[in-house]
Design a protein around this motif. Structure first.
Motif, PDB file in Angstrom:
ATOM      1  N   PHE A 186       0.190   5.072  -1.977  1.00  0.00           N
ATOM      2  CA  PHE A 186       0.738   6.307  -0.815  1.00  0.00           C
ATOM      3  C   PHE A 186       2.384   5.998  -1.210  1.00  0.00           C
ATOM      4  CE2 PHE A 186       2.880   9.099   0.925  1.00  0.00           C
ATOM      5  CZ  PHE A 186       1.779  10.192   1.853  1.00  0.00           C
ATOM      6  N   VAL A 187       2.720   6.382  -2.272  1.00  0.00           N
ATOM      7  CA  VAL A 187       4.370   6.510  -2.798  1.00  0.00           C
ATOM      8  C   VAL A 187       4.627   7.977  -2.254  1.00  0.00           C
ATOM      9  CG1 VAL A 187       5.548   6.426  -4.845  1.00  0.00           C
ATOM     10  CG2 VAL A 187       3.173   5.656  -5.141  1.00  0.00           C
ATOM     11  N   GLN A 188       6.097   7.368  -1.614  1.00  0.00           N
ATOM     12  CA  GLN A 188       7.056   8.869  -1.169  1.00  0.00           C
ATOM     13  C   GLN A 188       7.900   9.153  -1.575  1.00  0.00           C
ATOM     14  OE1 GLN A 188       6.195   8.917   3.055  1.00  0.00           O
ATOM     15  NE2 GLN A 188       8.379   9.418   3.458  1.00  0.00           N
ATOM     16  N   VAL A 189       8.611  10.634  -2.281  1.00  0.00           N
ATOM     17  CA  VAL A 189       9.518  10.446  -3.049  1.00  0.00           C
ATOM     18  C   VAL A 189      10.966  11.200  -2.475  1.00  0.00           C
ATOM     19  CG1 VAL A 189      10.829  10.374  -5.365  1.00  0.00           C
ATOM     20  CG2 VAL A 189       8.601   9.718  -5.453  1.00  0.00           C
ATOM     21  N   TYR A 190      12.261  10.585  -2.393  1.00  0.00           N
ATOM     22  CA  TYR A 190      12.114  11.837  -1.777  1.00  0.00           C
ATOM     23  C   TYR A 190      13.693  12.359  -2.869  1.00  0.00           C
ATOM     24  CZ  TYR A 190      11.956   9.516   3.042  1.00  0.00           C
ATOM     25  OH  TYR A 190      11.417   8.655   4.499  1.00  0.00           O
ATOM     26  N   HIS A 191      14.208  13.447  -2.524  1.00  0.00           N
ATOM     27  CA  HIS A 191      15.202  14.015  -2.850  1.00  0.00           C
ATOM     28  C   HIS A 191      15.917  15.218  -2.635  1.00  0.00           C
ATOM     29  CE1 HIS A 191      17.073  17.412  -6.088  1.00  0.00           C
ATOM     30  NE2 HIS A 191      17.418  16.244  -6.488  1.00  0.00           N
ATOM     31  N   GLY A 192      16.998  14.378  -2.636  1.00  0.00           N
ATOM     32  CA  GLY A 192      18.477  15.249  -1.843  1.00  0.00           C
ATOM     33  C   GLY A 192      18.961  15.197  -1.023  1.00  0.00           C
TER      34      GLY A 192
ATOM     35  N   ARG B  35       1.050  -1.166   0.064  1.00  0.00           N
ATOM     36  CA  ARG B  35      -0.052  -0.016   0.036  1.00  0.00           C
ATOM     37  C   ARG B  35       0.828   1.314  -0.271  1.00  0.00           C
ATOM     38  NH1 ARG B  35      -2.246  -3.295   2.957  1.00  0.00           N
ATOM     39  NH2 ARG B  35      -4.481  -4.022   3.164  1.00  0.00           N
ATOM     40  N   PHE B  36       2.332   1.130   0.763  1.00  0.00           N
ATOM     41  CA  PHE B  36       2.575   2.268   0.738  1.00  0.00           C
ATOM     42  C   PHE B  36       4.267   2.227   0.158  1.00  0.00           C
ATOM     43  CE2 PHE B  36       4.809   4.883   5.100  1.00  0.00           C
ATOM     44  CZ  PHE B  36       5.122   6.501   3.681  1.00  0.00           C
ATOM     45  N   VAL B  37       4.758   2.996  -0.525  1.00  0.00           N
ATOM     46  CA  VAL B  37       5.515   2.222  -1.168  1.00  0.00           C
ATOM     47  C   VAL B  37       6.696   3.955  -1.329  1.00  0.00           C
ATOM     48  CG1 VAL B  37       7.209   2.387  -3.422  1.00  0.00           C
ATOM     49  CG2 VAL B  37       5.494   0.755  -3.268  1.00  0.00           C
ATOM     50  N   VAL B  38       7.859   3.763  -1.139  1.00  0.00           N
ATOM     51  CA  VAL B  38       9.248   5.141  -0.622  1.00  0.00           C
ATOM     52  C   VAL B  38       9.881   3.926  -1.607  1.00  0.00           C
ATOM     53  CG1 VAL B  38      10.842   5.815   0.596  1.00  0.00           C
ATOM     54  CG2 VAL B  38       9.014   5.077   1.999  1.00  0.00           C
ATOM     55  N   LEU B  39      10.069   5.742  -2.703  1.00  0.00           N
ATOM     56  CA  LEU B  39      11.153   5.830  -3.258  1.00  0.00           C
ATOM     57  C   LEU B  39      12.306   6.427  -3.312  1.00  0.00           C
ATOM     58  CD1 LEU B  39       8.606   5.776  -6.724  1.00  0.00           C
ATOM     59  CD2 LEU B  39      10.168   3.812  -5.586  1.00  0.00           C
ATOM     60  N   GLY B  40      13.516   6.100  -3.358  1.00  0.00           N
ATOM     61  CA  GLY B  40      15.000   7.554  -3.480  1.00  0.00           C
ATOM     62  C   GLY B  40      15.136   6.986  -1.858  1.00  0.00           C
ATOM     63  N   ASN B  41      16.263   7.606  -1.909  1.00  0.00           N
ATOM     64  CA  ASN B  41      16.953   7.707  -0.086  1.00  0.00           C
ATOM     65  C   ASN B  41      16.901   8.307   0.726  1.00  0.00           C
ATOM     66  OD1 ASN B  41      19.524   5.859  -1.232  1.00  0.00           O
ATOM     67  ND2 ASN B  41      20.409   7.943  -2.284  1.00  0.00           N
TER      68      ASN B  41
END
Length: 492
Positions: free
Chosen positions: A343-349, A204-210
């Motif tokens: 829910f897709v959470q994408v981190y940048h930076g 249901r909840f996926v995380v992309l990026g560091n």
């Protein structure tokens, strides 16, 4: 003491099955497997929501984009021409000197005092131009031309504030609570907890990026804390060969062979299930192995772009050095929500510390580089979702932990600024082409329609048809600001 000969046969069978499973190459991200177990409410230690929204939702999924380090609101989505007019003067020499005595300053809660996170008094001019965009005429920095092309679908929220003037504000933006209070469930975890799955082959909840560095909350920014690890975000890599750690079968194990192993495990478990038909944990385990097998195919498929046209890949910038990483993540995000991920959470930076957007010096060079990495993919995501008819049901949120000071630091940078900053939303039943709230003429304090970070959370949950007060656990006391208030003025 019981001898081996007198050990009950059922225990011997159970031990044999456990040993077999260990050898069967079923190593699977434990968080992902726990997520799959969410489908059986009886397997949990507390009553779970039904998975059905509390009222009619306007959105099905969320894509949450987080810029780590603190993007300058002044050079992005809240340009202030007064900074050019009064450049080099002190704040006290401007008509807005009262910002330095405002009662809003008392909202700051210092978790870790250091040389940063200070009020900087010498006005620093804007480091990039800006212009009006779209029929709405939203003013957006020239560093974000691709995002600006979607201006009439954007809702700029220019009146955010938070408490932490240091980078604990990163975890605060995700949980709503100051680092001094401890760790709490994140917004993605609440969504995972509250809603049923649209695709049982994917989390249901996926995380992309560091994720965030340990200094600033680390992986707690996508975890569920007291809700339980089954609601944590599941980190995926945009790598078809290894998108999820331990998701591949052991080397030398063919798919057909592994399927036969799963079938045998299912039969063995079913024998026990026949003997103990009221064992909910066993029923959940049987289903989880079946889902785990399917997930091994579903997850790599999401991050494999072979079926995407060359034009689509070019639009996201996946073949260009600067935009490849973030563009690939946002294309994967679209494919995930297209397949029903909530829910897709994408981190940048990520940079191992406070975050790349942290511009205490050299802001112009820093933000120019980072905007070029992110702007084209963000614009592409919005355009692509809209073209596919997905924007109406997908809420896109762009956020950062705080803004940057109107005054200069190190001569050519800006310090942390929690008193007023910007985020934007698009799609998912949110009005487009509007700017909601405002900071003062220096961009110092949020002064109109002020919103603490959990108002963003409450708006997301509202659009998904969830009432946060009905999600709360009876055993966990929450304070008023934990819930936030939906921003009804921006809801279509």
């Amino acid at each position: 003491m019981t001898s081996p000969q007198s050990t009950p046969r059922s225990l011997v069978d159970a031990q044999t099955r456990r040993a077999f499973l260990t050898r069967a190459g079923l190593g699977f991200g434990s968080i992902a497997l726990a997520d799959l177990l969410h489908g059986d409410a009886r397997a949990e230690s507390h009553a779970l929501p039904t998975g059905i929204s509390h009222f009619a939702p306007k959105a099905k999924s969320v894509i949450w984009l987080f810029m780590i380090g603190g993007t300058s609101h002044l050079e992005s989505f809240d340009p202030k021409p007064a900074l050019n007019q009064y450049a080099g003067k002190s704040i006290a020499e401007t008509p807005w000197k009262d910002v330095l005595t405002s009662p809003f300053l008392a909202n700051e809660r210092i978790a870790a005092a250091d040389a940063n996170g200070q009020i900087r008094n010498t006005i620093y001019p804007l480091q990039i131009g800006y212009r009006k965009h779209g029929e709405s005429g939203l003013e957006i920095s020239d560093w974000f031309p691709h995002t600006a092309k979607q201006a009439d679908d954007l809702c700029l929220i220019r009146s955010m504030w938070t408490e932490d003037s240091n980078h604990g504000a990163q975890i605060q933006f995700h949980t709503g609570r100051n680092r001094l209070d401890g760790y709490f469930p994140t917004i993605g975890a609440w969504v995972s907890y509250g809603l049923g799955s649209l695709n049982d082959n994917l989390p249901r909840f996926v995380v992309l990026g560091n994720p965030l560095a340990d200094c600033c909350g680390g992986q707690e920014a996508h975890r569920a804390n007291y809700l339980g690890p089954q609601f944590d975000g599941v980190p995926l890599a945009v790598d078809p060969l290894n998108p999820l750690p331990y998701s591949k079968p052991e080397k030398g194990v063919w798919k057909e062979e592994q399927k036969a192993q799963f079938d045998l495990v299912r039969k063995l478990n079913q024998l026990t299930a026949n003997q103990y038909p009221n064992d909910p944990a066993l029923q959940a385990r049987i289903r989880s192995y079946e889902l785990a097998f399917r997930m091994q195919s579903a997850v790599p498929d999401v991050v494999r772009f072979d079926e995407e046209t060359a034009a689509t890949q070019a639009m996201y910038g996946v073949n260009e050095k600067e935009t490849k990483e973030f563009g690939s993540q946002l294309l994967a995000a679209r494919r995930l929500v297209e397949r029903g991920v909530r829910f897709v959470q994408v981190y940048h930076g990520y940079n191992g510390g406070a975050g790349s957007w942290d511009s205490h010096a050299g802001l112009k060079v820093n933000h120019d580089r980072l905007a070029r990495q992110t702007d084209q993919p963000c614009g592409a995501l919005l355009a692509d979702l809209k073209a596919r008819g997905l924007l109406d049901e997908t809420l896109v949120v762009w956020a950062t932990e705080f803004g940057r000071t109107p005054g200069s630091q190190s001569g050519d940078g800006r310090d942390h600024h929690p008193y007023g900053f910007s985020v934007w939303m698009a799609g998912g039943g949110i009005k487009g082409g509007i700017a909601h709230g405002a900071t003062d003429e220096l961009g110092f304090h949020a002064v109109e329609h002020r919103h603490y970070v959990t108002d963003v959370h409450a708006t997301i949950l509202h659009q998904l048809g969830l009432d946060p007060r009905r999600l709360a656990l009876p055993s966990r006391k929450r304070i008023q600001k934990d819930y936030g208030t939906p921003i009804h003025e921006i809801i279509a």
